[in-house]
Design a protein around this motif. Sequence first.
Motif, PDB file in Angstrom:
ATOM      1  N   HIS A  53     -26.842  10.460  66.805  1.00 54.51           N
ATOM      2  CA  HIS A  53     -27.127  11.359  65.852  1.00 54.51           C
ATOM      3  C   HIS A  53     -27.722  12.794  66.386  1.00 54.51           C
ATOM      4  N   ASN A  65     -22.222   4.546  62.759  1.00 53.40           N
ATOM      5  CA  ASN A  65     -22.838   3.987  64.097  1.00 53.40           C
ATOM      6  C   ASN A  65     -22.632   2.456  63.909  1.00 53.40           C
ATOM      7  N   CYS A  85     -29.108   8.130  71.450  1.00 56.75           N
ATOM      8  CA  CYS A  85     -28.573   7.915  70.027  1.00 56.75           C
ATOM      9  C   CYS A  85     -27.425   8.962  69.871  1.00 56.75           C
ATOM     10  N   CYS A 117     -31.807   6.422  60.036  1.00 56.07           N
ATOM     11  CA  CYS A 117     -31.993   7.212  61.063  1.00 56.07           C
ATOM     12  C   CYS A 117     -31.302   8.427  60.994  1.00 56.07           C
ATOM     13  N   THR A 127     -29.484   1.164  70.654  1.00 56.55           N
ATOM     14  CA  THR A 127     -30.653   0.323  70.429  1.00 56.55           C
ATOM     15  C   THR A 127     -30.482  -1.001  69.688  1.00 56.55           C
ATOM     16  N   THR A 128     -29.771  -0.808  68.592  1.00 58.47           N
ATOM     17  CA  THR A 128     -29.610  -1.925  67.538  1.00 58.47           C
ATOM     18  C   THR A 128     -28.129  -2.490  67.826  1.00 58.47           C
ATOM     19  N   CYS A 167     -33.840   7.468  69.287  1.00 58.94           N
ATOM     20  CA  CYS A 167     -33.995   6.722  70.602  1.00 58.94           C
ATOM     21  C   CYS A 167     -33.117   7.532  71.620  1.00 58.94           C
ATOM     22  N   CYS A 208     -24.997   3.551  68.324  1.00 59.90           N
ATOM     23  CA  CYS A 208     -26.699   3.062  68.411  1.00 59.90           C
ATOM     24  C   CYS A 208     -27.000   2.178  69.425  1.00 59.90           C
TER      25      CYS A 208
HETATM   26  S1  SF4 Z   1     -32.026   2.765  66.189  1.00 61.13           S
HETATM   27 FE1  SF4 Z   1     -30.037   3.502  66.550  1.00 61.13          FE
HETATM   28  S2  SF4 Z   1     -29.277   4.936  64.917  1.00 61.13           S
HETATM   29 FE2  SF4 Z   1     -31.806   4.716  65.106  1.00 61.13          FE
HETATM   30  S3  SF4 Z   1     -32.417   6.246  66.394  1.00 61.13           S
HETATM   31 FE3  SF4 Z   1     -32.253   4.485  67.645  1.00 61.13          FE
HETATM   32  S4  SF4 Z   1     -30.306   4.540  68.486  1.00 61.13           S
HETATM   33 FE4  SF4 Z   1     -30.451   5.975  66.669  1.00 61.13          FE
END
Ligand code: SF4
Lengths: 377, 271
Positions: free
Chosen positions: B24, B123, B22, B53, B204-205, B19, B202
């Motif tokens: 990563h 994360n 992110c 991920c 997003t979550t 995302c 992270c």
């Molecule tokens: S869900 Fe979280 S860990 Fe997975 S790609 Fe998206 S931001 Fe990164």
Amino acid sequence: MAKKIALLQGNEACAYGALYAGCRFFGGYPITPSTEVAEVMAKELPKNGGKFIQMEDEIAAIASVLGASLTGAKALTASSGPGISLKQELIGYACIAEIPCVIVNVMRGGPSTGMPTGPSQSDIMQARWGTHGDHAAIAVAPASCQEIFSETVRAFNLAETYRMPVQVLLDEINGHMRERIELPEPGDLEIIDRQTPPVSPDQYLPYDPSFGDIPPLAAFGSGYRFHVTGLNKAADGFPTTKAKLVDAEERRQLRKVEANRELIEKNEEHMIEDAEIVIVAIGTISRSARNAVNQLREQGMKVGLFRPITLWPFPERRIAELAGQAKAMIIPEMNLGQMILEVERIVKGACDLHGIGRVDGEPITPSQIMEKIKEVC
Amino acid sequence: MSFDYDKYLRPGKLPHIWCPGCGHGIILKGLLRAIDACELNKDNTAIVSGIGCASRLPGYVDFNTLHTAHGRAAAFATGIKMAKPEMNVLVVGGDGDGVAIGGNHFIHACRRNIDMTYVICNNFIYGMTGGQFSPCTPTGDRASTTPYGNPDPVFDISQLAIGAGATFVARSTSFHAAQIDKLIAEGIRHKGMAVIEILDDCPTTYGRRNKFRSVVDMMKRFKEQAVPVAKAEKMSKEELDSKIVTGILHREERPEYCEQYAQVVKTARSL
Ligand code: SF4
Ligand SMILES: Cc1ncc(C[n+]2csc(CCOP(=O)(O)OP(=O)(O)O)c2C)c(N)n1
Ligand SMILES: [Mg+2]
């Protein structure tokens, strides 16, 4: 020249067979009744330029085996009961990623901890369907110590030829019994090594169907850099969800075994020619069955033994033929009815089927088989 | 001159699945700079991951790459290293992958002190499956499976690695991009099990369910809470309570596993 003779336990014969086949890596975790395989490998591998590692559990053991195999090493793990259950996810990984390896399952009673020191043949279906998802399977089920040696060699050959996991099914009885065996000299038994890619690294795809149904697997560290995943993948090894590519890959993987059944299947037939009653039995129990056949023949009964040495793929064509000739088939197995289901599926009512099941930790005896035959025929 | 990432990225594999925001991706870049600094040969280097991920990283990079099953990366990597000790073996994965389902393999790889470099992207959440709590989710925080706040205590991955016997342990955050590659490079050069824990984001979550409305908020937190080891040594336990100690946390020399096994081979052959 006189052959070298040894008195070996089945599990030891299995380990020496693996060494003969060129096994150079063993990853294991102790469990009765399979532990002697690990013990021999721990002793012999370092002398033979190989590596032995005792991992933290059975999942780690097969994981290490798959990692080692990807570097080009012939690799083995051995376990039993709960340990085999734990390995199932990664047996599936070996199937989808097409990584050769041999898994010895010295069957014991179950489910769960079951009977650690009792024999069993209750993993017949697990050996075929234990891991999730559609997949091909090869399993061999030797009966004697001599055959455990040679079938372990063949298991490696099959794993390397078809680029997949192959299981060797023993049980607590033939794993632990001692028999005189003739140790093959180098060259006596065929040994198949892994194919290397016939193309240069820039042209290599790890699942390239243009090589046929069994693309060659390059070794990690050999200059062929590629990706390995447990996701459905395309010919290049990278994940895909494209329906056509996934479908083609899945079907190719099943075809590896399906299209080569005749090369993989191996059976033994004893007094089968005129047999009206055919006993279908594997491994240890086939020994009781053979004894029963011999005794009943003396009494004038037309009984024969059909013994799948390759258990999976199941010998469908031959069983169907025999069902045409026989009045009845008797299926003794140390479980409560697994192999009989497969026979039933193939025979489709062409002859009578009678199962003999036993799960009390004792083997099925010749007299038990004879009684059954006299009772139903 | 700017760093040429293309040298190590597989052509045609981008865009990645991660995302926007992110962490990563920042770790991926740091890892490649570290590999470059250590001049690792691509043919002779394996990068192994689990599932999640973070574990998708190997697919993008041009080495011998192995995307295994959830939690099992360290065990696969152990097999590779044992069978071919001359290869450089790196592992990348998430917090859930490494210390929940893979915790047993993680601690035993540390105990053996096998020569590999394990970059763990913490994360604080199971990102890939949509934000369930992991063993690293702070107590009280929200995840999709802790709708009333997380009752679980937290694993400190670096301390776990030290306790289990890893001989090189370092920690950084995705805010400290310039430090990540240095620590990973130190880890690669170290003979033995090296664990580099990178706290990352992270959005997003995890971020959106908790107090971090934007990636910037999370980055700010990493910036404010990070304390270099040297400074942390002069601080009290209470002062360190809400801090993240960064840098090389632990380094020792201890026999490496494959070298130990070479001794086994010697003994076996001499008998
Ligand atoms: S869900 Fe979280 S860990 Fe997975 S790609 Fe998206 S931001 Fe990164
Ligand atoms: C055996 C198994 N159990 C569960 C899953 C589902 N699963 C996939 S990824 C994941 C969590 C990943 O979290 P983490 O390792 O922290 O990586 P992130 O996605 O946060 O980078 C889970 C639970 C799985 N793939 N396999
Ligand atoms: Mg995570």
